[in-house]
Design a protein around this motif. Structure first.
Motif, mmCIF file in Angstrom:
data_model
loop_
_atom_site.group_PDB
_atom_site.id
_atom_site.type_symbol
_atom_site.label_atom_id
_atom_site.label_comp_id
_atom_site.label_asym_id
_atom_site.label_seq_id
_atom_site.Cartn_x
_atom_site.Cartn_y
_atom_site.Cartn_z
ATOM 1 N N ALA A 156 0.835 -1.211 0.000
ATOM 2 C CA ALA A 156 0.000 0.000 0.000
ATOM 3 C C ALA A 156 0.867 1.257 0.000
ATOM 4 O O ALA A 156 0.577 2.217 -0.712
ATOM 5 C CB ALA A 156 -0.915 -0.019 1.220
ATOM 6 N N GLN A 157 1.944 1.231 0.766
ATOM 7 C CA GLN A 157 2.745 2.462 0.900
ATOM 8 C C GLN A 157 3.594 2.785 -0.324
ATOM 9 O O GLN A 157 3.880 3.946 -0.592
ATOM 10 C CB GLN A 157 3.641 2.350 2.132
ATOM 11 C CG GLN A 157 2.793 2.241 3.383
ATOM 12 C CD GLN A 157 3.352 3.045 4.536
ATOM 13 O OE1 GLN A 157 4.260 3.831 4.381
ATOM 14 N NE2 GLN A 157 2.800 2.830 5.711
ATOM 15 N N TYR A 159 2.927 1.633 -3.496
ATOM 16 C CA TYR A 159 2.197 1.345 -4.733
ATOM 17 C C TYR A 159 2.304 2.470 -5.769
ATOM 18 O O TYR A 159 2.614 2.240 -6.937
ATOM 19 C CB TYR A 159 0.720 1.063 -4.404
ATOM 20 C CG TYR A 159 -0.025 0.396 -5.526
ATOM 21 C CD1 TYR A 159 0.064 -0.974 -5.710
ATOM 22 C CD2 TYR A 159 -0.805 1.132 -6.407
ATOM 23 C CE1 TYR A 159 -0.619 -1.604 -6.743
ATOM 24 C CE2 TYR A 159 -1.481 0.517 -7.442
ATOM 25 C CZ TYR A 159 -1.384 -0.851 -7.602
ATOM 26 O OH TYR A 159 -2.051 -1.471 -8.636
ATOM 27 N N ALA A 196 -5.436 -7.019 -2.096
ATOM 28 C CA ALA A 196 -5.080 -5.626 -1.752
ATOM 29 C C ALA A 196 -4.744 -4.853 -3.021
ATOM 30 O O ALA A 196 -5.095 -3.677 -3.156
ATOM 31 C CB ALA A 196 -3.893 -5.628 -0.792
ATOM 32 N N ARG A 197 -4.055 -5.527 -3.954
ATOM 33 C CA ARG A 197 -3.703 -4.826 -5.191
ATOM 34 C C ARG A 197 -4.944 -4.438 -5.983
ATOM 35 O O ARG A 197 -4.995 -3.378 -6.606
ATOM 36 C CB ARG A 197 -2.785 -5.686 -6.062
ATOM 37 C CG ARG A 197 -2.424 -4.921 -7.336
ATOM 38 C CD ARG A 197 -1.587 -5.684 -8.285
ATOM 39 N NE ARG A 197 -2.286 -6.811 -8.880
ATOM 40 C CZ ARG A 197 -1.781 -7.536 -9.865
ATOM 41 N NH1 ARG A 197 -0.579 -7.269 -10.330
ATOM 42 N NH2 ARG A 197 -2.460 -8.545 -10.373
ATOM 43 N N THR A 199 -7.849 -3.543 -4.897
ATOM 44 C CA THR A 199 -8.386 -2.301 -4.327
ATOM 45 C C THR A 199 -7.525 -1.109 -4.736
ATOM 46 O O THR A 199 -8.030 -0.071 -5.155
ATOM 47 C CB THR A 199 -8.402 -2.411 -2.785
ATOM 48 O OG1 THR A 199 -9.007 -3.658 -2.443
ATOM 49 C CG2 THR A 199 -9.159 -1.277 -2.149
ATOM 50 N N LEU A 200 -6.185 -1.281 -4.607
ATOM 51 C CA LEU A 200 -5.272 -0.180 -4.946
ATOM 52 C C LEU A 200 -5.378 0.180 -6.427
ATOM 53 O O LEU A 200 -5.322 1.351 -6.799
ATOM 54 C CB LEU A 200 -3.821 -0.575 -4.616
ATOM 55 C CG LEU A 200 -3.503 -0.677 -3.117
ATOM 56 C CD1 LEU A 200 -2.243 -1.499 -2.868
ATOM 57 C CD2 LEU A 200 -3.345 0.722 -2.525
ATOM 58 N N GLU A 203 -8.532 2.195 -6.970
ATOM 59 C CA GLU A 203 -8.385 3.565 -6.453
ATOM 60 C C GLU A 203 -7.500 4.431 -7.340
ATOM 61 O O GLU A 203 -7.749 5.615 -7.528
ATOM 62 C CB GLU A 203 -7.771 3.529 -5.042
ATOM 63 C CG GLU A 203 -8.763 3.065 -3.990
ATOM 64 C CD GLU A 203 -8.067 2.725 -2.674
ATOM 65 O OE1 GLU A 203 -8.764 2.241 -1.774
ATOM 66 O OE2 GLU A 203 -6.834 2.930 -2.546
ATOM 67 N N SER A 204 -6.442 3.805 -7.894
ATOM 68 C CA SER A 204 -5.437 4.610 -8.602
ATOM 69 C C SER A 204 -5.574 4.538 -10.117
ATOM 70 O O SER A 204 -4.945 5.327 -10.832
ATOM 71 C CB SER A 204 -4.038 4.118 -8.221
ATOM 72 O OG SER A 204 -3.853 2.788 -8.694
#
Ligand code: FMN
Length: 353
Positions: A156-157, A159, A196-197, A199-200, A203-204
């Motif tokens: 997350a940090q 990405y 998790a990816r 979701t990321l 978002e991005s």
């Protein structure tokens, strides 16, 4: 001018870790001039939507805190991999923990993920231009009780700053880390990470490729498990390999019995065999990065023919300096032409089929 011909002999008289710190400092402070930018059209490779100007990358562990990303890219690398970074800063193992096995063109290290932690890593990376491909290599803290949470936090940090992300589950110097290469552990870890990816990515609006870095020290069943998990999920790429715990009888240096991971020339055959096995087991469908003991264009070409789409190097730079990059690129271009390959891609895996 090959700068390394001047400072190399001095650096090699200095204790190994001090020499590394000095070299990194010199790079980060602009004291090592950039290489001439020579394009190699046949070496240009597109993978995961990324354009690699050449396939030669700096392996993880040299620039653990992302202090010299721009300076490394300016040395002519096709890409660089910063890290391993862990969520919190940690000191690593007691010194001495880095040994040059000069007679063997090798290194043994038991650094133990010494690094300044994610926060400092991200700050340092944000302060650079990143005009090139930057991979980020993630680890877990030694005293962490939840490895998966550490990797997810790292993902997350970093990405937004990463062109690709490597999950390092193969350092021999963090107790228990290599157990994550087991079928069930690896599957649980990557299910979480891929979730998790997702979701990321939503978002991005960017899907960052997720790679795994493995050890060469596995039996056929171990490689087969990794290949099945990687193919089934799927994982975007596999880096083969990290350092080895094996000690070939050919080693001559008095440091040969030091504990830690062995890299450099004596790792070449072992890691190339692992690479060839992974290429076969994945049916050539997952891009592989070949690393371990490359010290010449011939070695890099052998990795490509064994199944690598890209290669990485660390130890040979300690002995030969960054001038090696240009030599490898020009040598690779000549070999491709001699063997009648129009592009690098055409040579990938020809010795593994
Ligand atoms: C001093 C040293 C530190 C390393 N640290 C890391 C690391 O933090 N993370 C990682 O994935 N690999 C690390 N490696 C492994 C290298 O990335 C590479 O996989 C290995 O050295 C084999 O390549 P080589 O023979 O070209 O050195 C390290 C290697 C050395 C020599």
């Amino acid at each position: 001018m090959d700068y390394y011909r001047l400072i190399g002999p001095l650096l090699r008289k200095t204790p190994a870790e001090t020499a590394h710190t000095l070299a990194l400092w010199a790079l980060a402070h602009g004291m090592i001039p950039p290489a001439r930018n020579i394009p190699y059209p046949t070496l240009h490779t597109k993978l995961w939507g990324l354009e690699f100007p050449n396939p030669v990358g700096m392996a993880a562990g040299f620039d653990k805190d992302a202090q010299a990303v721009d300076a490394l890219l300016a040395q002519g690398f096709g890409f660089t991999e910063a890290g391993t970074v862990t969520p919190r800063p940690q000191p690593g193992n007691p010194t001495p923990r880095l040994f040059r096995l000069e007679e063997d063109a090798a290194i043994i290290n038991r650094m133990g993920f010494n690094n300044r932690g994610l926060e400092a890593f991200v700050r340092s990376l944000r302060g650079q231009q990143r005009k090139g491909i930057v991979g980020i290599n993630l680890g877990k803290n030694k005293d962490s009780t939840d490895a998966i949470a550490d990797y997810v936090k790292g993902l997350a940090q970093v990405y937004a700053l990463a062109d690709y992300i490597t999950i390092n589950i193969s350092s021999p110097n963090t107790p228990g880390l290599r157990d994550l290469q087991g079928r069930q552990a690896m599957e649980s870890l990557f299910r979480e990470l891929l979730g998790a990816r997702k979701t990321l990515a939503m978002e991005s609006g960017r899907t960052v490729p997720l790679l795994v870095k493995i050890a060469p020290d596995m039996d056929e069943a171990g490689f087969s498990d990794v290949a099945e998990v990687a193919s089934g999920l799927p994982i975007d790429g596999i880096i083969v390999s990290n350092t080895t715990l094996a000690r070939p009888p050919s080693l001559r240096s008095h440091h040969r019995a030091e504990a830690g991971g062995l890299s450099g020339k004596p790792l070449f055959e072992h890691s190339t065999a692992a690479l060839r096995a992974m290429y076969r087991l994945t049916g050539g469908k997952i891009p592989l990065i070949g690393v371990g003991g490359i010290a010449s264009a011939e070695d890099a070409y052998a990795k490509i023919r064994a199944g690598a789409s890209l290669v990485q190097i660390y130890t040979a730079f300690v002995y030969q300096g960054f001038g090696l990059i240009g030599g490898i690129c020009s040598g690779l271009a000549v070999r491709l032409e001699t063997d009648g390959f129009a592009s690098l891609r055409d040579a990938v895996g020809v010795d593994a089929r």
